[in-house]
Design an enzyme around this catalytic site. Sequence first.
Site, PDB file in Angstrom:
ATOM      1  CB  THR A  99      -4.448   5.550   0.780  1.00  0.00           C
ATOM      2  OG1 THR A  99      -3.532   6.632   0.720  1.00  0.00           O
ATOM      3  CG2 THR A  99      -3.809   4.340   1.422  1.00  0.00           C
TER       4      THR A  99
ATOM      5  CD  GLU B  77      -2.505   1.440   2.614  1.00  0.00           C
ATOM      6  OE1 GLU B  77      -3.461   0.671   2.846  1.00  0.00           O
ATOM      7  OE2 GLU B  77      -2.135   2.328   3.414  1.00  0.00           O
TER       8      GLU B  77
HETATM    9  P1  FAD Z   1     -18.147  -0.522   6.125  1.00  0.00           P
HETATM   10  O1  FAD Z   1     -17.682  -1.920   5.989  1.00  0.00           O
HETATM   11  O2  FAD Z   1     -19.287  -0.132   5.275  1.00  0.00           O
HETATM   12  O3  FAD Z   1     -18.554  -0.271   7.619  1.00  0.00           O
HETATM   13  C1  FAD Z   1     -17.605  -0.311   8.692  1.00  0.00           C
HETATM   14  C2  FAD Z   1     -18.255  -0.807   9.999  1.00  0.00           C
HETATM   15  O4  FAD Z   1     -19.342   0.028  10.335  1.00  0.00           O
HETATM   16  C3  FAD Z   1     -18.803  -2.201   9.867  1.00  0.00           C
HETATM   17  O5  FAD Z   1     -17.835  -3.173  10.246  1.00  0.00           O
HETATM   18  C4  FAD Z   1     -19.954  -2.186  10.801  1.00  0.00           C
HETATM   19  O6  FAD Z   1     -19.528  -2.590  12.077  1.00  0.00           O
HETATM   20  C5  FAD Z   1     -20.360  -0.755  10.857  1.00  0.00           C
HETATM   21  N1  FAD Z   1     -21.534  -0.553  10.009  1.00  0.00           N
HETATM   22  C6  FAD Z   1     -21.581  -0.486   8.654  1.00  0.00           C
HETATM   23  N2  FAD Z   1     -22.850  -0.308   8.241  1.00  0.00           N
HETATM   24  C7  FAD Z   1     -23.587  -0.255   9.372  1.00  0.00           C
HETATM   25  C8  FAD Z   1     -24.945  -0.068   9.621  1.00  0.00           C
HETATM   26  N3  FAD Z   1     -25.821   0.092   8.611  1.00  0.00           N
HETATM   27  N4  FAD Z   1     -25.359  -0.040  10.913  1.00  0.00           N
HETATM   28  C9  FAD Z   1     -24.491  -0.190  11.919  1.00  0.00           C
HETATM   29  N5  FAD Z   1     -23.182  -0.355  11.735  1.00  0.00           N
HETATM   30  C10 FAD Z   1     -22.743  -0.405  10.498  1.00  0.00           C
HETATM   31  N6  FAD Z   1      -9.975   5.366   4.639  1.00  0.00           N
HETATM   32  C11 FAD Z   1      -9.793   6.365   3.749  1.00  0.00           C
HETATM   33  O7  FAD Z   1     -10.352   7.459   3.904  1.00  0.00           O
HETATM   34  N7  FAD Z   1      -8.963   6.217   2.643  1.00  0.00           N
HETATM   35  C12 FAD Z   1      -8.324   5.036   2.400  1.00  0.00           C
HETATM   36  O8  FAD Z   1      -7.617   4.927   1.397  1.00  0.00           O
HETATM   37  C13 FAD Z   1      -8.498   3.956   3.328  1.00  0.00           C
HETATM   38  N8  FAD Z   1      -7.877   2.763   3.133  1.00  0.00           N
HETATM   39  C14 FAD Z   1      -8.122   1.721   3.993  1.00  0.00           C
HETATM   40  C15 FAD Z   1      -7.535   0.467   3.722  1.00  0.00           C
HETATM   41  C16 FAD Z   1      -7.758  -0.611   4.564  1.00  0.00           C
HETATM   42  C17 FAD Z   1      -7.137  -1.964   4.258  1.00  0.00           C
HETATM   43  C18 FAD Z   1      -8.586  -0.445   5.719  1.00  0.00           C
HETATM   44  C19 FAD Z   1      -8.831  -1.601   6.672  1.00  0.00           C
HETATM   45  C20 FAD Z   1      -9.158   0.797   6.013  1.00  0.00           C
HETATM   46  C21 FAD Z   1      -8.949   1.895   5.142  1.00  0.00           C
HETATM   47  N9  FAD Z   1      -9.543   3.138   5.366  1.00  0.00           N
HETATM   48  C22 FAD Z   1      -9.346   4.170   4.467  1.00  0.00           C
HETATM   49  C23 FAD Z   1     -10.372   3.382   6.568  1.00  0.00           C
HETATM   50  C24 FAD Z   1     -11.872   3.107   6.351  1.00  0.00           C
HETATM   51  O9  FAD Z   1     -12.391   4.062   5.446  1.00  0.00           O
HETATM   52  C25 FAD Z   1     -12.563   3.207   7.706  1.00  0.00           C
HETATM   53  O10 FAD Z   1     -12.155   2.131   8.512  1.00  0.00           O
HETATM   54  C26 FAD Z   1     -14.077   3.310   7.676  1.00  0.00           C
HETATM   55  O11 FAD Z   1     -14.529   3.649   8.993  1.00  0.00           O
HETATM   56  C27 FAD Z   1     -14.797   2.013   7.342  1.00  0.00           C
HETATM   57  O12 FAD Z   1     -14.841   1.771   6.029  1.00  0.00           O
HETATM   58  P2  FAD Z   1     -15.426   0.331   5.531  1.00  0.00           P
HETATM   59  O13 FAD Z   1     -15.274   0.330   4.097  1.00  0.00           O
HETATM   60  O14 FAD Z   1     -14.877  -0.769   6.303  1.00  0.00           O
HETATM   61  O15 FAD Z   1     -16.983   0.523   5.921  1.00  0.00           O
END
Ligand code: FAD
Length: 311
Positions: free
Chosen positions: A41, A10
Site C-alpha cells: 500500500t 497485500e
Molecule cells: P476512482 O475509481 O477514481 O473513484 C472512486 C469513486 O468515486 C467512483 O467509484 C465513483 O463513484 C466516484 N467518482 C470518480 N470519479 C467521479 C466523478 N468524476 N464524478 C463523480 N463521482 C466520481 N488508498 C490509499 O491511500 N493507499 C492505498 O494503498 C490504497 N489501497 C487500496 C486498495 C484497494 C484494493 C482498494 C479497494 C482501495 C484502496 N485505497 C487506498 C483506497 C482508495 O484510494 C479510496 O477508496 C479512494 O476513495 C478511491 O480510489 P479509486 O482509485 O477507487 O478512485
Amino acid sequence: MRPTPTFSFELYPPRNAEADAALQRELIPLVAAGPEFISVTYGANGSSRGVSLDVLRHLLHNTEVQPMAHLTCVGSSYAEASRLIREFLDAGVTSFLALRGDPPAGVAEEDVDLGDLRSAGELVQLIHNVQLEREPFLQHEVPGFPGAKRIASGRPVTIAVAAFPNGHPRSRSRSQDLDTLLAKEAAGANLAISQLFFEADDYLSFVDAARAAGVTMRILPGIMPVLSVARLHRVVQLSGEAVPTGLLRDLERAGAAEEAAAIGTTHATTLARDLLDGGASGIHLYTFNRSHAPLAVLGGAGLLDTTRIPA
Ligand code: FAD
C-alpha cells in the site's frame, strides 16, 4: 478445465524498525506460499513513498514474487505523478494498483486541490504513457540469424484498479460504480481488486453486473480476516462497509483474543470457499503484515501447499 485459482497478498509499509523486523519474519512464510503477487500500500498523499519502495525492492531482489505497487494520485500535478511512476519503474516495478486516493482526513473534497489527475482512470493512462516513453520498444534476438534483432513494443505493465462490490462511499448508484470500473478498463487497466466485503453474494452479484456492463478484466475479491471487534469497527469505518452483524456478534461473544482470531479466520475461510465455489478466479488477502491468519484461510480454502511453508 478451470485454471487453478490464484492467491495474492497485500502488505502495508512498516512504520518503524520493530515493525520492519516483524514484517521480514512474516514475509518468509507468505513468500514461501507462492502468491501470484504481493501488493504494497501507499500512504495517503505519498506519506510512505520511500518505505513502500523499500518493501517492493526487497521483494524484487530477494524473492521470486511479483511486487505490485499501490500508487495514489489525488493532489498531484502531472509532472509529480510522472516522476513518481518513473521512480517506481526505474526501481524495476512493473505492476501497479492505480488509485485515486482520498483527500486528507477531515477535509471536504470541495475544499482541497485535487491536482491534475481527477480519477484512477487518468492515473492508469499516465502509467502506460510513462512506460511507453521509457521503453518504446525492445529488441529480441532472431533465432538462426545471428546479429539480427526483432523489434517489439516495450514490456507491458500490469495495472490493477480498485472495484467496490458494495459501492464506493462517494458513488450515487451501482451503475456509477460499474461505469467507473468500465472507464478504468477502457483506460488500460487489466486487473481489478475489490474492496473488502463480508458476504460472497456481494462480490458474485457485482461481478455478474460488471460482466453484463462489459467489464472483461479479472476482478479479484479482497478478503480481510478480521480478528477482533476493534479491528472490525476500524475497517468498517475506513471502508464505509455496513457492519456485518453476525460476525460482530460472534467476535463480541469470544472470550480470549485467540478465540476471536479463530472466529475471524473461520469467517474469512468460509467466505473464500464460497467465492471460489461461485467462480472467483482467485483471492486477494489483506494480511495486516501477518502470515498466520492469511495462510490458515488459504489452507482452509484448499489453495495452500503446506509442504512449501518452513516449519
Ligand atoms: P476512482 O475509481 O477514481 O473513484 C472512486 C469513486 O468515486 C467512483 O467509484 C465513483 O463513484 C466516484 N467518482 C470518480 N470519479 C467521479 C466523478 N468524476 N464524478 C463523480 N463521482 C466520481 N488508498 C490509499 O491511500 N493507499 C492505498 O494503498 C490504497 N489501497 C487500496 C486498495 C484497494 C484494493 C482498494 C479497494 C482501495 C484502496 N485505497 C487506498 C483506497 C482508495 O484510494 C479510496 O477508496 C479512494 O476513495 C478511491 O480510489 P479509486 O482509485 O477507487 O478512485
